[in-house]
Scaffold this active site. Structure first.
Site, PDB file in Angstrom:
ATOM      1  N   GLY A  30      48.248 -55.946  41.508  1.00 51.42           N
ATOM      2  CA  GLY A  30      48.789 -56.663  42.432  1.00 51.42           C
ATOM      3  C   GLY A  30      47.652 -57.186  43.444  1.00 51.42           C
ATOM      4  O   GLY A  30      47.315 -56.766  44.480  1.00 51.42           O
ATOM      5  N   ALA A  31      46.634 -57.984  42.915  1.00 47.34           N
ATOM      6  CA  ALA A  31      45.482 -58.535  43.270  1.00 47.34           C
ATOM      7  C   ALA A  31      45.384 -60.010  44.135  1.00 47.34           C
ATOM      8  O   ALA A  31      44.466 -60.655  43.977  1.00 47.34           O
ATOM      9  CB  ALA A  31      44.496 -58.107  42.645  1.00 47.34           C
ATOM     10  N   GLY A  34      45.641 -62.877  49.976  1.00 49.01           N
ATOM     11  CA  GLY A  34      46.504 -62.719  50.978  1.00 49.01           C
ATOM     12  C   GLY A  34      47.550 -61.654  50.733  1.00 49.01           C
ATOM     13  O   GLY A  34      48.290 -61.166  51.825  1.00 49.01           O
ATOM     14  N   GLY A  37      46.817 -55.769  47.983  1.00 46.12           N
ATOM     15  CA  GLY A  37      45.780 -55.609  46.885  1.00 46.12           C
ATOM     16  C   GLY A  37      44.343 -56.241  47.016  1.00 46.12           C
ATOM     17  O   GLY A  37      43.436 -55.685  46.776  1.00 46.12           O
ATOM     18  N   SER A 162      56.444 -46.327  49.927  1.00 49.31           N
ATOM     19  CA  SER A 162      57.024 -46.946  51.397  1.00 49.31           C
ATOM     20  C   SER A 162      57.769 -45.958  51.996  1.00 49.31           C
ATOM     21  O   SER A 162      58.452 -45.017  51.514  1.00 49.31           O
ATOM     22  CB  SER A 162      57.924 -48.044  50.841  1.00 49.31           C
ATOM     23  OG  SER A 162      58.457 -48.573  51.987  1.00 49.31           O
ATOM     24  N   TYR A 189      65.257 -50.423  45.741  1.00 48.91           N
ATOM     25  CA  TYR A 189      63.933 -50.275  46.285  1.00 48.91           C
ATOM     26  C   TYR A 189      63.482 -48.813  46.631  1.00 48.91           C
ATOM     27  O   TYR A 189      62.560 -48.374  46.218  1.00 48.91           O
ATOM     28  CB  TYR A 189      63.841 -51.301  47.242  1.00 48.91           C
ATOM     29  CG  TYR A 189      62.235 -51.421  48.025  1.00 48.91           C
ATOM     30  CD1 TYR A 189      61.161 -51.907  47.088  1.00 48.91           C
ATOM     31  CD2 TYR A 189      61.964 -51.002  49.092  1.00 48.91           C
ATOM     32  CE1 TYR A 189      60.045 -51.838  47.557  1.00 48.91           C
ATOM     33  CE2 TYR A 189      60.580 -50.894  49.712  1.00 48.91           C
ATOM     34  CZ  TYR A 189      59.635 -51.412  48.963  1.00 48.91           C
ATOM     35  OH  TYR A 189      58.343 -51.445  49.289  1.00 48.91           O
TER      36      TYR A 189
END
Length: 315
Positions: A30-31, A34, A37, A162, A189
């Protein structure tokens, strides 16, 4: 308690622990520019790691991250590999490319994720939050274990979870919500974020003999990353009542610099060496609900995950 806290920035963590970055190899999922990552990768560049490997669905979204890393630290090798964490085939292909390209991994940061999306199933017939946030990372991590072991002891696996894990335990008997009939995006989630914590608990135990440590964490509430852009608009109306019903403490919002700090502490801080398996919030280990720390739940999740990916991993 460490000297790091809610207000600590990622830059401060890297500056304080720069010797834990220099010459090391980091792999980050996940790079996108903005996102959390991408920003973590850029911050790490200041301390001159040997190599940063970025994983994501689009190289275009990672292009500016790679550009900044090269400008900050020209000696750092930067690579990008395409991955779709909802597809085991894509994960296997990416892992094969990584394994053939690098000699070791010092830190693996499983950062990518989806949140609050509409119901859908992965090709492996798994609800998409659980598929992308846990199953994809479960498979990737296990396929990269030989490279983590090759670091020679002290490698770390970081699973970004999370505080919303409190929305749901892993529902082993109905993780697909009766094929969508009983679907709640926030419960889904929460289930996936609990899975991140339980996966960490299992990894800490299974990889202890290799000297590989694992940590999970809550990065904070960070609106700037774009994670919430994928939320189904219909899901927003139910999140507030869910927070109230769970009697959850609503945390203050962090900027992206503060939002990177806990991940970087988990990845770098030697004070955590004897706390593998722990969950961090505001840069410090915290207690979690029993269902997220129970070793039998961790073992059951491992067995379920092996069944879904069609491969056993024994250590």
């Amino acid at each position: 308690m460490s000297s790091f806290d809610f207000s600590t920035t990622g830059s401060q963590v890297v500056a304080t622990l720069s010797e834990r970055v220099f010459g090391k190899t980091f792999v980050i999922t996940g790079a996108s520019y903005g996102g959390l990552g991408g920003h973590i990768a850029i911050l790490l560049a200041a301390a001159k790691p040997a190599e940063i490997v970025l994983l994501g669905r689009s190289e275009d979204k990672a292009y500016l991250v790679m550009k900044e890393i090269r400008e900050i630290s020209p000696s750092t090798i930067v690579r990008f590999f395409k991955i779709d964490l909802m597809s085991c085939a894509s994960v296997r292909a990416a892992a094969a490319e990584i394994n053939s390209s690098i000699s070791k991994i010092d830190v693996l940061i499983n950062n990518a994720g989806v949140m609050g999306v509409k119901f859908s199933l992965t090709p492996e017939n798994v609800e998409s939050h659980l598929g992308a946030n846990h199953i994809g990372h479960f498979l990737l991590t296990n396929l990269l274990v030989p490279k983590l072991e090759a670091s020679g002891g002290g490698a770390r696996i970081i699973n970004v979870s999370s505080a919303m894990y409190q929305f749901s335990p892993v529902m082993f008997d109905d993780y697909n919500f009766s094929n969508g009939k009983t679907y709640n995006a926030w419960t889904a989630y929460g289930q996936s974020k609990t899975a991140n914590i339980l996966f960490t608990v299992a990894l800490a135990k299974k990889l202890e003999k290799m000297g590989v440590k694992s940590y999970s964490l809550h990065p904070g509430v960070i609106q700037a990353t774009g994670l919430s852009s994928g939320v189904d608009p219909a899901a927003w109306s139910i999140v507030g009542p869910m927070v109230e019903s769970k009697m959850m403490k609503v945390p203050k919002e962090k900027n992206i610099e503060q939002g990177c700090a806990t991940t970087l502490v988990a990845a770098l801080d030697p004070a955590l060496d004897d706390q593998s398996g722990s969950f961090l919030d505001d840069c410090n280990p915290q207690q979690v609900l029993e269902y997220a720390s129970d070793t039998s739940n961790a073992d059951n999740l491992w067995a379920l995950s092996e069944k879904i990916v069609g491969e056993e991993f024994c250590y």
